[in-house]
Structure formats: C-alpha cells, structure tokens
Design an enzyme around this catalytic site. Structure first.
Site, mmCIF file in Angstrom:
data_model
loop_
_atom_site.group_PDB
_atom_site.id
_atom_site.type_symbol
_atom_site.label_atom_id
_atom_site.label_comp_id
_atom_site.label_asym_id
_atom_site.label_seq_id
_atom_site.Cartn_x
_atom_site.Cartn_y
_atom_site.Cartn_z
ATOM 1 N N GLY A 219 -19.840 17.373 122.910
ATOM 2 C CA GLY A 219 -18.427 17.111 123.126
ATOM 3 C C GLY A 219 -18.122 15.711 123.599
ATOM 4 O O GLY A 219 -18.738 14.737 123.156
ATOM 5 N N GLY A 245 -16.037 11.864 114.593
ATOM 6 C CA GLY A 245 -15.541 10.921 115.584
ATOM 7 C C GLY A 245 -14.171 10.383 115.243
ATOM 8 O O GLY A 245 -13.342 10.124 116.135
ATOM 9 N N ASP A 246 -13.901 10.197 113.945
ATOM 10 C CA ASP A 246 -12.587 9.715 113.516
ATOM 11 C C ASP A 246 -11.504 10.750 113.807
ATOM 12 O O ASP A 246 -10.370 10.394 114.165
ATOM 13 C CB ASP A 246 -12.607 9.376 112.024
ATOM 14 C CG ASP A 246 -13.687 8.358 111.682
ATOM 15 O OD1 ASP A 246 -13.957 7.486 112.527
ATOM 16 O OD2 ASP A 246 -14.251 8.443 110.582
#
Length: 311
Positions: A219, A245-246
C-alpha cells in the site's frame, strides 16, 4: 480541471500470453495498443472517474500520431506540443504470473522545442485546478525541468503533484510541490535510507509539502502537514501492476482538488491502485473491485513525525 504533463509519453503495446519462456519463441494471445506515459495514464483514470483532464507533453513522428489518434478515440483533451523526433514505444509482456516491461529511450528534444512547450504550459495553467507532473525526462531537457514547471504552477496558484525520480525529483523539491509520490525504490535512492517513514520526512524537509510513498502490495505510506498514515489494501492481488502508481496519483490529485481529509485520499488511492492491478492495461481499473475495496482499505495513523529532519 486537472492538467497532466507527460514530457516523455509513449505508444504503449501490451502483449498477453499464458506464460513467457525465456530464450524461446512465444506465441502472443492478445495485443493492445494505446497512448501511454504516466500523465496520460493519470488522465485516463480521471476521465473514467468522471473528471475530465487535460493532456499535455511532447510528441512527434508516426508513434506520436498514433498516440494522438488514441487520445481522440478516448475523448481525452489533447494539448500536446509537437517535436521533430519520434515518440518512443513501451512494450509490456503480461502472462499469468507477472508483467515484464521494455522501455525505449525517449526522443531528443531541442532547446527551442522546450521553450515552445513552456509557453504553451503557461497558457494552460490558468484553466487548471491541479497540475500533475509525471514520468521521466526525455534527452535534451534540463535536469531541473520539473523545478521550472513547479515554479510556474506555483506562480499561477496551481498546486502540483509530482511523480518523478532521481535528480529530476530532487531538483524540484525546493520549488515546493504540494505532493510527491515516489515508490519504495525511488525513495531509497533519493534519501539513502531504506526506512520509508524516515525517507518521507527527509523529502518533506527538502521542500515537498506531502510525501506519499508507494510500497507495492503493502500500500501507501504518507507524511503530510496534517499527520502520517499507512494505508493497506484488504488483500494481496495478482495481476498487471503496470499503471497502478498512476492510478494512485490520479486519486491524490483529486483529493488535492477537492480537499478531502488525508485518510480518505489514501483510501481512494489504495483501492484505485489495487483495482488497476486487475485490469489488462495501464490507465484502466476494475470498477467493481475499486468500489468493493474502498471500505475495506486499512488505515493506520503513524506516530507524530519528528519536528525536523535533515537531508
């Protein structure tokens, strides 16, 4: 509207097959092609959430034309700036176990092209609520390119979410980006410490308003002016992590725009990132999984951060 900046976009190819055999012929079962690059992925996720975004950056050549055509098909607002050299490609090979990504080098950018982009960026800033600066720098751009973009955004009262690494990240910190989102490897490389909480404090001391570190399946860890938190997905998911991640950056940008409390920003970022792992391509996410995980994301408040950290 959120402005996404991708200085080194790519035409993304995704190959899917049952299993990859190294040093052997592999029969591909499915091929997908789409406009890619971190900021483009962010814009695609925002649009899917009902928040249209502006896409800008640098593109050129045949691959650049194909990238722009996909933006049009996807109803993403194209404010890209043309350059002479051709846009790169990326290839993601995804099987049932994992995903391997091949990244071509970016096209060289001339000094005059960079100045033309800066003028265009200045014109776009007044219509932006948040600016997202994401990804690598193509050859030819100065190492402090992101610092310049952060400074211009701050002068226009537009907060910045920055997703970069190495010198491009470090040189931008004194300009004061509102949020930065390194992953664990990038955080360690930038600070020299493997402790993500300590690393986050070091980058805050260097100028970042808030640091949200992506820890993969574990996380997110956040150090902010309001406090620190760990946010974990409810379960470990297997799939294609490209673009996860984007998706987290998209959620952080929305949180910055709306001003919701940090724990809720992190809850959405973790759920959206995890739901992206279940999707076949970057910039996509499993809508049902996203909504199903929101209430199950585990939020833990961290001990108060030290008053001062030195880089």
């Amino acid at each position: 509207m959120i402005l996404t900046v991708t200085l080194n976009p790519a035409l993304d190819l995704t190959y899917r097959l049952g299993a990859v055999r190294l040093h052997a012929s592999n029969r591909v079962e499915g091929v997908r092609q789409q406009a890619g690059g971190k900021g483009v992925n962010v814009a695609r996720v925002l649009a899917a959430l009902g928040h249209p975004a502006i896409v800008t950056g640098l593109v050129g050549g045949v691959n650049g034309q194909a990238l722009r055509a996909d933006l049009a098909r996807s109803a993403l607002r194209d404010e890209l700036v043309d350059i002479t050299a051709g846009t790169r490609r990326t290839v993601a090979v995804a099987d049932e176990q994992d995903t391997t990504v091949f990244l071509e080098p970016g096209p060289p950018v001339e000094a005059a092209e960079w100045q033309r982009f800066l003028a265009h960026y200045r014109r776009l800033l007044p219509s932006a609520s948040v600016a997202v600066l994401s990804g690598s720098l193509p050859p030819g751009l100065p190492v402090d390119a992101y610092r310049v973009l952060v400074e211009l955004a701050r002068a226009a009262a537009v907060p910045v979410v920055l997703d970069a690494e190495g010198e491009a990240l470090l040189s931008a910190l004194p300009a004061g980006p509102a949020v930065i989102k390194p992953n664990a490897t990038e955080l360690t490389a930038a600070t020299g410490t493997a402790d993500p909480a300590r690393g986050a404090e070091l980058l805050r001391a260097a100028g970042a308003g808030a640091v949200v570190a992506s820890l993969g399946p574990d996380g997110l860890l956040a150090r902010t002016p309001e406090g620190g938190w760990r946010a974990r997905p409810p379960e470990h998911l297997r799939g294609n992590p490209t673009g996860a991640g984007d998706s987290a950056v998209a959620a952080l940008a929305l949180g910055l725009e709306t001003g919701i409390p940090w724990p809720e920003r992190l809850r959405h970022a973790v759920a959206l990132s995890a739901a992206t792992v279940l999707a076949p391509q970057a910039g996509r996410f499993d809508v049902a999984a996203y909504h199903g995980m929101l209430d199950r994301v585990r939020i833990e408040e961290l001990d108060p951060a030290p008053r001062r950290a030195e880089v």
